[in-house]
Design an enzyme around this catalytic site. Structure first.
Site, mmCIF file in Angstrom:
data_model
loop_
_atom_site.group_PDB
_atom_site.id
_atom_site.type_symbol
_atom_site.label_atom_id
_atom_site.label_comp_id
_atom_site.label_asym_id
_atom_site.label_seq_id
_atom_site.Cartn_x
_atom_site.Cartn_y
_atom_site.Cartn_z
ATOM 1 N N ASP A 56 0.889 -1.128 0.024
ATOM 2 C CA ASP A 56 -0.009 0.025 -0.049
ATOM 3 C C ASP A 56 0.843 1.250 -0.089
ATOM 4 O O ASP A 56 1.659 1.341 1.083
ATOM 5 C CB ASP A 56 -0.860 0.020 1.202
ATOM 6 C CG ASP A 56 -1.856 1.243 1.318
ATOM 7 O OD1 ASP A 56 -2.779 1.291 0.382
ATOM 8 O OD2 ASP A 56 -1.562 2.112 2.406
ATOM 9 N N TYR A 61 2.681 10.212 -0.191
ATOM 10 C CA TYR A 61 3.600 9.555 0.876
ATOM 11 C C TYR A 61 5.032 10.095 0.343
ATOM 12 O O TYR A 61 5.446 10.068 -0.849
ATOM 13 C CB TYR A 61 3.707 8.107 0.913
ATOM 14 C CG TYR A 61 2.263 7.624 1.425
ATOM 15 C CD1 TYR A 61 1.624 8.385 2.217
ATOM 16 C CD2 TYR A 61 2.208 6.161 1.688
ATOM 17 C CE1 TYR A 61 0.287 7.715 2.696
ATOM 18 C CE2 TYR A 61 1.081 5.696 2.057
ATOM 19 C CZ TYR A 61 0.126 6.619 2.761
ATOM 20 O OH TYR A 61 -0.935 5.929 3.229
ATOM 21 N N ARG A 134 -8.784 10.595 1.204
ATOM 22 C CA ARG A 134 -9.666 11.397 1.824
ATOM 23 C C ARG A 134 -10.974 11.947 1.102
ATOM 24 O O ARG A 134 -10.539 12.554 0.094
ATOM 25 C CB ARG A 134 -9.116 12.323 2.603
ATOM 26 C CG ARG A 134 -8.150 11.550 3.807
ATOM 27 C CD ARG A 134 -7.568 12.549 4.813
ATOM 28 N NE ARG A 134 -6.612 11.927 5.716
ATOM 29 C CZ ARG A 134 -7.098 11.528 6.794
ATOM 30 N NH1 ARG A 134 -8.509 11.674 7.227
ATOM 31 N NH2 ARG A 134 -6.550 11.059 7.668
ATOM 32 N N ASN A 164 -10.683 6.581 4.860
ATOM 33 C CA ASN A 164 -11.194 7.633 5.584
ATOM 34 C C ASN A 164 -12.744 8.324 5.158
ATOM 35 O O ASN A 164 -12.881 9.355 5.468
ATOM 36 C CB ASN A 164 -10.388 8.953 5.769
ATOM 37 C CG ASN A 164 -8.800 8.413 5.943
ATOM 38 O OD1 ASN A 164 -8.767 7.597 7.197
ATOM 39 N ND2 ASN A 164 -7.863 8.549 5.162
ATOM 40 N N GLN A 185 -10.446 1.821 3.836
ATOM 41 C CA GLN A 185 -9.346 1.793 4.483
ATOM 42 C C GLN A 185 -9.575 2.632 5.570
ATOM 43 O O GLN A 185 -9.015 4.091 5.689
ATOM 44 C CB GLN A 185 -8.004 2.240 3.725
ATOM 45 C CG GLN A 185 -6.744 1.900 4.375
ATOM 46 C CD GLN A 185 -5.400 2.348 3.697
ATOM 47 O OE1 GLN A 185 -4.331 2.974 4.339
ATOM 48 N NE2 GLN A 185 -5.398 1.838 2.598
ATOM 49 N N SER A 215 -2.522 2.256 10.254
ATOM 50 C CA SER A 215 -1.708 2.474 11.585
ATOM 51 C C SER A 215 -2.316 1.525 12.685
ATOM 52 O O SER A 215 -2.830 1.633 13.559
ATOM 53 C CB SER A 215 -2.126 4.109 11.909
ATOM 54 O OG SER A 215 -1.196 4.840 11.769
ATOM 55 N N LEU A 217 -0.741 -0.252 14.792
ATOM 56 C CA LEU A 217 -0.399 0.057 16.073
ATOM 57 C C LEU A 217 -0.186 1.282 16.551
ATOM 58 O O LEU A 217 0.325 1.749 17.407
ATOM 59 C CB LEU A 217 1.522 -0.529 16.084
ATOM 60 C CG LEU A 217 1.650 -1.919 15.252
ATOM 61 C CD1 LEU A 217 2.970 -1.918 15.402
ATOM 62 C CD2 LEU A 217 1.049 -2.720 16.226
ATOM 63 N N GLY A 219 0.340 3.938 14.987
ATOM 64 C CA GLY A 219 1.473 4.912 14.305
ATOM 65 C C GLY A 219 2.509 4.514 15.564
ATOM 66 O O GLY A 219 3.659 5.266 15.290
ATOM 67 N N SER A 269 5.872 -0.631 9.458
ATOM 68 C CA SER A 269 7.197 -0.788 9.894
ATOM 69 C C SER A 269 8.139 -0.605 8.980
ATOM 70 O O SER A 269 7.700 -1.381 7.781
ATOM 71 C CB SER A 269 7.568 -2.070 10.802
ATOM 72 O OG SER A 269 9.146 -2.178 11.090
HETATM 73 P P1 NAP Z 1 2.019 1.474 12.510
HETATM 74 O O1 NAP Z 1 2.240 -0.111 12.410
HETATM 75 O O2 NAP Z 1 0.621 1.390 13.367
HETATM 76 O O3 NAP Z 1 3.287 2.229 13.214
HETATM 77 C C1 NAP Z 1 4.360 2.133 12.413
HETATM 78 C C2 NAP Z 1 5.604 2.499 13.293
HETATM 79 O O4 NAP Z 1 5.472 2.085 14.460
HETATM 80 C C3 NAP Z 1 6.861 2.831 12.665
HETATM 81 O O5 NAP Z 1 7.313 3.904 12.888
HETATM 82 C C4 NAP Z 1 7.546 1.770 13.374
HETATM 83 O O6 NAP Z 1 9.024 2.110 13.282
HETATM 84 C C5 NAP Z 1 6.997 1.957 14.702
HETATM 85 N N1 NAP Z 1 7.355 0.652 15.645
HETATM 86 C C6 NAP Z 1 7.780 0.695 16.711
HETATM 87 N N2 NAP Z 1 8.027 -0.113 17.119
HETATM 88 C C7 NAP Z 1 7.419 -1.247 16.476
HETATM 89 C C8 NAP Z 1 7.362 -2.750 16.356
HETATM 90 N N3 NAP Z 1 7.585 -3.359 17.415
HETATM 91 N N4 NAP Z 1 6.543 -3.380 15.357
HETATM 92 C C9 NAP Z 1 6.304 -2.622 14.421
HETATM 93 N N5 NAP Z 1 6.378 -1.479 14.171
HETATM 94 C C10 NAP Z 1 7.178 -0.573 15.369
HETATM 95 O O7 NAP Z 1 1.653 1.854 10.998
HETATM 96 P P2 NAP Z 1 1.711 3.265 10.077
HETATM 97 O O8 NAP Z 1 3.160 3.384 9.753
HETATM 98 O O9 NAP Z 1 1.239 4.411 11.217
HETATM 99 O O10 NAP Z 1 0.730 3.013 9.080
HETATM 100 C C11 NAP Z 1 0.738 1.741 8.264
HETATM 101 C C12 NAP Z 1 0.218 2.068 7.026
HETATM 102 O O11 NAP Z 1 -1.100 2.477 7.088
HETATM 103 C C13 NAP Z 1 1.011 3.163 6.262
HETATM 104 O O12 NAP Z 1 2.337 2.552 5.580
HETATM 105 C C14 NAP Z 1 0.055 3.480 5.274
HETATM 106 O O13 NAP Z 1 0.145 2.741 4.180
HETATM 107 C C15 NAP Z 1 -1.268 3.474 5.908
HETATM 108 N N6 NAP Z 1 -1.601 4.639 6.183
HETATM 109 C C16 NAP Z 1 -3.024 5.117 5.762
HETATM 110 C C17 NAP Z 1 -3.470 6.315 6.044
HETATM 111 C C18 NAP Z 1 -4.840 6.798 5.366
HETATM 112 O O14 NAP Z 1 -5.189 7.882 5.497
HETATM 113 N N7 NAP Z 1 -4.971 5.925 4.465
HETATM 114 C C19 NAP Z 1 -2.850 6.901 7.221
HETATM 115 C C20 NAP Z 1 -1.814 6.532 7.834
HETATM 116 C C21 NAP Z 1 -1.078 5.249 7.362
HETATM 117 P P3 NAP Z 1 9.887 0.962 12.575
HETATM 118 O O15 NAP Z 1 9.893 1.446 11.096
HETATM 119 O O16 NAP Z 1 11.316 1.507 12.958
HETATM 120 O O17 NAP Z 1 9.750 -0.378 12.730
#
Ligand code: NAP
Length: 304
Positions: A56, A61, A134, A164, A185, A215, A217, A219, A269
């Protein structure tokens, strides 16, 4: 206590017929920290090797508030150009419709050009899942639908999704679309549980939309709880994770995946080891009691 049904090892994206993995990998953070195409290739391989085939991204981005629009797509495009065999191993999802500094633009002319620009940056002929990032409140859903239907008819896009969107916004767009929406999503995590009660997942069940959880986790907040509620959620997840021999983050993915709507967590991640580890969530067997214990902690109040 009997276990809830495990998530299926593969499924289709809505009714599109496109087979997807039960986890996705997201590239929101890919173009950060000076990562280049070599780093991006390593992470793409980490995801594919872990059986995570749904990837994704979005045109926005990489944008840092001033520059970088399109950078994450362009990085992936470099990877695909240098290793053309990879394209067929992934289901490629991207998004458009956010246009800084407006902030949203889904007028027909812009949306058509955004789809073309994503195809160019990704260096591909087809986007498997194109999502409106969005909602643009100023765009008539009939006009948005026409652009999206045209993109599918021309073969530039295989399946359609939104992100969203409220249930009524999904209903309005769906009403005008000739092709069915395949995915939605929203933000979903053990810290963000609104969609379990606000109708979004009920609608996904009813329409057969695949919910992709952004997100998952929180974020990263789930790994660094900031208040008592977040700590309580982490504590319940840690207990269940300990019983399964997995990490808190794996338990969080597993918790999302047993929902009957077939939630696909988008792993955020950008660490190859953590991406690989995420696949352990498929082996978890949640009990109803443990699942509700996480929900109760997330609510900050017992269930009625
Ligand atoms: P997340 O999995 O909630 O958070 C990931 C963050 O947590 C990374 O910075 C990661 O760092 C950190 N982290 C810390 N410890 C971790 C561990 N033990 N395991 C895994 N991660 C850990 O996801 P997100 O990055 O916020 O979002 C995921 C995806 O959702 C995005 O890439 C995007 O595709 C999508 N998204 C969509 C929207 C939307 O509006 N549609 C908005 C936001 C995100 P490290 O990289 O150092 O592991």
């Amino acid at each position: 206590m009997s276990a809830l049904a495990p998530p299926p090892a593969s499924r289709t994206l809505g009714a599109s017929g496109i087979a997807i993995s039960p986890l996705a990998w997201g590239m929101w953070r890919l173009a950060e920290n000076g990562r280049g195409a070599g780093d991006a290739a390593r992470l793409v391989h980490a995801a594919l090797d872990a059986g995570i085939t749904l990837l994704d991204t979005a045109d926005i981005y990489g944008f840092d508030g001033t520059r970088g629009f399109g950078d994450a797509e362009a990085l992936l495009g470099e990877v695909l150009a240098s290793q053309p065999g990879l394209r067929g191993r992934m289901v490629l999802a991207t998004k458009g419709g956010i246009r800084p500094p407006l902030p949203y633009d889904q007028s027909p002319g812009y949306l058509r050009s955004a789809i073309e620009a994503s195809l160019r940056r990704l260096r591909t002929d087809t986007i498997d899942l194109y999502q409106i990032h969005r909602p643009d409140i100023l765009a008539h859903p009939q006009e948005v639908a026409r652009v999206l239907d045209d993109a599918v008819a021309s073969g530039k896009v295989r399946a359609l999704g939104v992100s969203n969107f409220s249930p009524s916004q999904i209903e309005a767009l769906g009403h005008f679309l000739g092709h069915e929406l395949a995915a939605t999503q929203p933000e979903i995590s053990p810290l963000r549980i609104d969609c379990f009660a606000n109708g979004e997942l009920d609608q996904a069940l009813r329409l057969g939309l695949t919910p992709l959880a952004w997100s998952p986790l929180g974020g990263g907040r789930l790994l660094a709880p900031a208040d008592g509620r977040e700590q309580a959620v982490a504590d319940v997840l840690d207990r269940v994770a300990g019983e399964h021999g997995v990490s808190r983050s794996v338990a969080a993915y597993g918790w999302l995946m047993v929902h009957p709507a077939g939630i696909v967590p988008i792993v955020g991640s950008q660490d190859a080891g953590r991406i690989a580890e995420a696949a352990q969530a498929l082996g978890m067997r949640w009990t109803r009691q443990d699942w509700y214990a996480v929900l109760a902690a997330a609510r900050g109040a017992p269930l009625p």
